[in-house]
Design an enzyme around this catalytic site. Structure first.
Site, PDB file in Angstrom:
ATOM      1  N   HIS A   1      -3.647  -5.241   0.987  1.00 37.98           N
ATOM      2  CA  HIS A   1      -3.503  -5.757   2.438  1.00 37.98           C
ATOM      3  C   HIS A   1      -3.842  -7.139   2.818  1.00 37.98           C
ATOM      4  O   HIS A   1      -4.808  -7.613   1.948  1.00 37.98           O
ATOM      5  CB  HIS A   1      -4.118  -4.794   3.270  1.00 37.98           C
ATOM      6  CG  HIS A   1      -3.667  -3.541   3.389  1.00 37.98           C
ATOM      7  ND1 HIS A   1      -2.443  -3.055   4.167  1.00 37.98           N
ATOM      8  CD2 HIS A   1      -4.163  -2.277   3.066  1.00 37.98           C
ATOM      9  CE1 HIS A   1      -2.299  -1.708   4.154  1.00 37.98           C
ATOM     10  NE2 HIS A   1      -3.491  -1.337   3.357  1.00 37.98           N
TER      11      HIS A   1
ATOM     12  N   CYS B   1       0.712  -1.246   0.035  1.00 37.43           N
ATOM     13  CA  CYS B   1       0.007  -0.133   0.053  1.00 37.43           C
ATOM     14  C   CYS B   1       0.914   1.257  -0.084  1.00 37.43           C
ATOM     15  O   CYS B   1       1.493   1.629  -0.839  1.00 37.43           O
ATOM     16  CB  CYS B   1      -0.956  -0.106   0.980  1.00 37.43           C
ATOM     17  SG  CYS B   1      -2.365   1.142   0.935  1.00 37.43           S
TER      18      CYS B   1
END
Length: 502
Positions: free
Chosen positions: A426, A341
């Site tokens: 994630h 991310c």
């Protein structure tokens, strides 16, 4: 039952999340349809529901403990800090703006009481019981007028309150007494008892103090929970380990190969979803550490740049500390680096940010052929696919939009160049086959004789941890008393402790 209970705490990190999850698992095992609830959560550790709503990971974990699908109803207000003074406000799973702490507490928060009460009532209509978690302490007298997560929701929904105290910190009796005595008369009517958490030693030595506390407050201790190592649950208020400590959530078997695999996670500012590395730490022979100095990368076989709520700020932090140069040197030598991310965004050639930091165009680390532009809208998704020949799924929470160009190997939604990997996903490492395939590649690139265990199931480990939470409640709490509170509500006649709220 159609009942409910609020689990409050004398402090942050007293054990509210653990107790709430434990009660949810205990009730679920009894066949009770139960749901968790937290009206307002401040956390950078968040999750995406099946329908694309963002909630705190603690509530997603509690939903798993209750064996129900997580939803935005369980955490209607999520605050994601962007600095010491401002937070993004996520309402019913969607970001609605950035507010200062003063702006939130002096206007927006109080107006949300109706919304959070409606969410709680909807959960109570569809479940036998709802176990609510408070935030911080209910005795934050400076914030009581606008409170919607502690006594505010308890009074609005007529909930009995159990206060949890961390005895490992010391002063637990004073904390119980003082927390109660600083509440108004009407708030005190809801405080039904206390739970001691993290006790070490002989409970019989504690009993005289518990009896005196009952005499002083008119409220019983509803259990003494022992100190339990390796619970491994998803926290919300901060890292559950020192940033310079190793992540070791449970006792694991020795490595299958001759060598261990060392993972160094950069402890960047405003780190989000640090739980991404929990699945690595659960692997036999994988040692995970959070680090903040370049020399700590020297013996690492894998460096992870984790997610962050402040990509540009984290990038500047890497450069100030010399970590950026150390990561670049690793990449040049073909030593593995993984960006997740915000970490993926930092590996890009350039970052254009007029949303999060408003820094404009910033040079990234230049290790992946990616241009990142921050969009006003947030990407919230639950993607699934295949990578490294294995099925994998995850979740996405980001404003940055990545444009890939040039020569690269696709990797999930991102890319790989040499030994540098980047993705917005994630949770991908929780997919067992994919995690093992990735670790085999890392070990080969690092020249380590490391072999992933063939049978590690991260989901099974999580289930075992949630069962341990249920066991804590079942074996060490007064479950008959808890059931009476959930079924019957606030006990009548609870005495007032002076002085009360100022």
């Amino acid at each position: 039952m159609a009942g409910g209970l609020l689990v409050a705490g004398t402090t942050s990190d007293a054990g509210k999340s653990v107790v709430t999850a434990g009660i949810c698992r205990w009730l679920s095992r009894k066949g009770v349809s139960v749901a968790p609830f937290k009206a307002q959560n401040m956390s950078l550790n968040s999750f995406v529901t099946r329908d694309g709503a963002e909630i705190g990971r603690a509530q997603a974990m509690q939903a798993a403990a209750a064996r129900v699908e997580p939803s935005a109803l369980m955490n209607p207000v999520l605050l994601k800090p962007g600095s010491d003074r401002t937070s993004q406000v996520v309402l019913l799973g969607r970001p609605v703006g950035e507010l200062s702490a003063r702006g939130y507490h002096q206007g927006r928060q109080e107006a949300l009481l109706g919304t959070v009460t409606e969410c709680l009532e909807e959960l109570r209509r569809t479940h036998d019981a709802v176990i609510c978690e408070g935030a911080g302490s209910p005795a934050e007298i400076n914030l009581r007028r606008t409170d919607i997560v502690n006594m505010g929701i308890a009074r609005a929904a007529s909930l009995p309150v159990v206060v949890v105290g961390d005895i490992d910190r010391g002063g637990v009796f004073a904390s119980f007494f003082g927390t109660t005595a600083l509440l108004s008369r009407d708030d005190q009517r809801h405080v039904a008892g206390y739970l001691v958490n993290k006790f070490r030693g002989d409970v019989s030595l504690l009993q005289p103090g518990l009896d005196m506390l009952h005499g002083l407050t008119g409220r019983p201790a509803l259990g003494v929970l022992p100190y339990a190592h390796g619970l491994g649950i998803d926290e919300e208020d901060g890292l559950r380990v020192s940033l310079r400590g190793a992540v070791r959530e449970s006792v694991v078997a020795p490595p299958h190969g001759r060598e261990v695999l060392r993972v160094a996670v950069a402890a960047v500012p405003l780190m989000s979803n640090f739980t991404d590395v929990d699945a690595l730490a659960a692997e036999p022979g994988v040692v995970v550490r959070f680090v903040d100095r370049p020399e700590e990368l020297t013996d690492a076989d894998l460096v992870v740049l984790p997610g962050t709520r402040g990509t540009v700020r984290a990038l500047a932090w890497l450069r100030e500390r010399g970590l950026a140069d150390a990561v670049a040197e690793r990449a040049a030598l073909g030593r593995p680096v993984l960006g997740i991310c915000g970490g993926f965004q930092m590996l890009a050639d350039s970052i254009e940010d007029e949303v999060e930091s408003r820094a404009g165009l910033v040079d990234g680390l230049g290790l992946l052929p990616v241009r990142v532009r921050f969009a006003a809208g947030k990407t919230l998704a639950r993607p699934a696919g295949e990578a490294l020949g294995e099925p994998v799924e995850g979740y996405e929470i980001h404003h940055g939009v990545a444009e890939l160009y040039g020569s690269y190997t696709p990797f999930l939604d991102g890319c790989r160049v040499g030994s540098v990997w980047g993705t917005h996903w994630h949770g991908s490492l929780e997919s067992d086959g994919f995690r093992r395939a990735f670790l085999r590649r890392v070990a080969a690139d690092a020249g380590r004789d490391f072999v992933p265990a063939p049978d590690t199931s991260f989901a099974a480990l999580r289930e075992a941890q949630l069962d341990r939470l249920g066991d804590l409640i079942e074996e060490h709490a007064d479950t008959d008393a808890l059931l009476r509170l959930i079924e019957d509500g606030v006990p009548p006649g609870l005495p007032f402790l002076p002085p009360g709220a100022p």
